[in-house]
Write a protein that holds these residues in place. Structure first.
Motif, PDB file in Angstrom:
ATOM      1  N   THR A  19       0.828  -1.212   0.000  1.00 33.60           N
ATOM      2  CA  THR A  19       0.000   0.000   0.000  1.00 33.60           C
ATOM      3  C   THR A  19       0.857   1.255   0.000  1.00 33.60           C
ATOM      4  N   ARG A  20       1.852   1.308   0.902  1.00 33.36           N
ATOM      5  CA  ARG A  20       2.705   2.499   0.988  1.00 33.36           C
ATOM      6  C   ARG A  20       3.586   2.644  -0.245  1.00 33.36           C
ATOM      7  N   GLN A  29      -2.788  -0.129  -5.811  1.00 32.17           N
ATOM      8  CA  GLN A  29      -2.286  -1.273  -5.049  1.00 32.17           C
ATOM      9  C   GLN A  29      -2.339  -2.572  -5.860  1.00 32.17           C
ATOM     10  N   PRO A  30      -3.447  -2.853  -6.601  1.00 33.79           N
ATOM     11  CA  PRO A  30      -3.471  -4.081  -7.415  1.00 33.79           C
ATOM     12  C   PRO A  30      -2.351  -4.126  -8.453  1.00 33.79           C
ATOM     13  N   ALA A  31      -2.015  -2.960  -9.028  1.00 33.09           N
ATOM     14  CA  ALA A  31      -0.955  -2.928 -10.047  1.00 33.09           C
ATOM     15  C   ALA A  31       0.394  -3.279  -9.432  1.00 33.09           C
ATOM     16  N   VAL A  32       0.678  -2.732  -8.235  1.00 25.85           N
ATOM     17  CA  VAL A  32       1.940  -3.047  -7.552  1.00 25.85           C
ATOM     18  C   VAL A  32       1.963  -4.513  -7.130  1.00 25.85           C
ATOM     19  N   ARG A  51       3.582 -10.629   7.912  1.00 29.45           N
ATOM     20  CA  ARG A  51       3.378 -10.551   9.351  1.00 29.45           C
ATOM     21  C   ARG A  51       2.301  -9.504   9.615  1.00 29.45           C
ATOM     22  N   GLY A  52       1.079  -9.979   9.802  1.00 25.22           N
ATOM     23  CA  GLY A  52      -0.030  -9.051   9.930  1.00 25.22           C
ATOM     24  C   GLY A  52      -0.208  -8.309   8.614  1.00 25.22           C
ATOM     25  N   LYS A  53      -0.184  -6.989   8.681  1.00 22.44           N
ATOM     26  CA  LYS A  53      -0.341  -6.197   7.456  1.00 22.44           C
ATOM     27  C   LYS A  53       1.005  -5.820   6.837  1.00 22.44           C
ATOM     28  N   TRP A  54       2.106  -6.290   7.440  1.00 22.87           N
ATOM     29  CA  TRP A  54       3.431  -5.932   6.944  1.00 22.87           C
ATOM     30  C   TRP A  54       4.027  -7.061   6.113  1.00 22.87           C
ATOM     31  N   LEU A  55       4.835  -6.698   5.107  1.00 26.84           N
ATOM     32  CA  LEU A  55       5.594  -7.656   4.319  1.00 26.84           C
ATOM     33  C   LEU A  55       7.052  -7.594   4.756  1.00 26.84           C
ATOM     34  N   ILE A  56       7.605  -8.728   5.139  1.00 28.81           N
ATOM     35  CA  ILE A  56       8.989  -8.802   5.614  1.00 28.81           C
ATOM     36  C   ILE A  56       9.796  -9.650   4.642  1.00 28.81           C
TER      37      ILE A  56
END
Length: 288
Positions: A19-20, A29-32, A51-56
């Motif tokens: 999202t960010r 967001q769908p394009a990314v 991890r939750g809403k974060w991508l690690i």
């Protein structure tokens, strides 16, 4: 896979968020998400774990991140060379190992006064120099005397500030001591190679204060995100605190502790200085 895909992957990794990253590159967001999915399919493995809403980034992601950054840097240099082939222009490469507000102000004025000299700023530590173009100047703290190396001070590190989420009762204080923060958890920067944490952490240890660390991250963006989300308190020196985003979610509070004054400055090797480098040095000495 193209350079745009790599740039978007790096944005996702830096923000830990599709999202960010999408907001930053002004895409949906769908394009990314589609670009990341295509990239992972081409590579044959996943680059992130959720991890939750974060991508690690996972281990493969870390390796690909370093390779992608290095490729884009080299590709940029090739592009620059092609663009400037018929336009001779001097260059000054400056290695940024320590932040300096005054430096950026000086470089802005120098660029306006000398449009034919191109400034290249690159982040990193001296130990990573092989991954970068050879620097004419380094912005750093000089801890050991090198008789071949010159040093010109720009600004000092003499005060400490705490970045505290507004929900924390301590955020209403006008000033703090480290003793007031002994029950708090902290967020600090640490290099990707898992080496020594940022210098403000080391300053705490020298002051006999051993902070409880909740988050170590190798990204300044992630550090500020973690503080903003309430993962812990952040600490910064006076010459670095201005780099923190202006945010209504946290307070910036002086920490009253006796610090030894250290100078952030410009260092160089006299026998390797180019004419353009000497022009910049003369300008800085006159203006600073």
């Amino acid at each position: 896979m193209n350079t745009r895909d790599l740039q978007i992957f790096i944005k996702i990794a830096d923000y830990n968020s599709i999202t960010r990253a999408a907001e930053d590159v002004q895409m949906t967001q769908p394009a990314v998400s589609s670009i990341l999915k295509r990239l992972e399919e081409e590579l044959g493995y996943a680059l992130f774990s959720r991890r939750g809403k974060w991508l690690i980034m996972n281990a493969q992601g870390e390796l690909f991140y370093r390779a992608a950054r290095k490729f884009l840097e080299e590709f940029s240099h090739v592009q620059e060379g092609l663009y400037l082939e018929n336009y001779p222009q001097e260059e000054i490469v400056i290695q940024i190992c320590r932040n300096s507000d005054k430096l950026y102000s000086l470089l802005g004025r120098f660029s306006m006064a000398n449009p034919t000299i191109r400034l290249i700023l690159q982040r990193g530590k001296a130990s990573q120099q092989e991954n970068y173009r050879k620097a004419d100047f380094t912005i750093s703290l000089e801890k050991e005397h090198n008789p071949r190396k010159q040093f010109y001070p720009l600004e000092h590190c003499a005060a400490l500030y705490a970045l505290i989420q507004k929900k924390n009762p301590l955020s209403s204080r006008h000033w703090l001591r480290l003793e007031d923060l002994k029950q708090e958890s902290f967020v600090f920067l640490k290099n990707k190679d898992d080496s020594i944490p940022e210098r403000v952490y080391q300053a705490c240890i020298q002051l006999n204060f051993h902070p409880k660390v909740s988050v170590f991250t190798d990204s300044i963006i992630n550090k500020y995100l973690a503080i903003r989300c309430g993962c812990g308190v952040g600490l910064s020196f006076d010459n670095e605190v201005s780099f923190a985003p202006r945010c209504s979610d946290w307070a910036v509070i002086p920490v009253m502790e006796p610090l030894s004054v250290e100078w952030v400055g410009l260092s160089w090797f006299e026998d390797k200085l180019s004419p353009a480098g000497r022009k910049l040095l003369t300008f800085i000495k006159e203006e600073a």
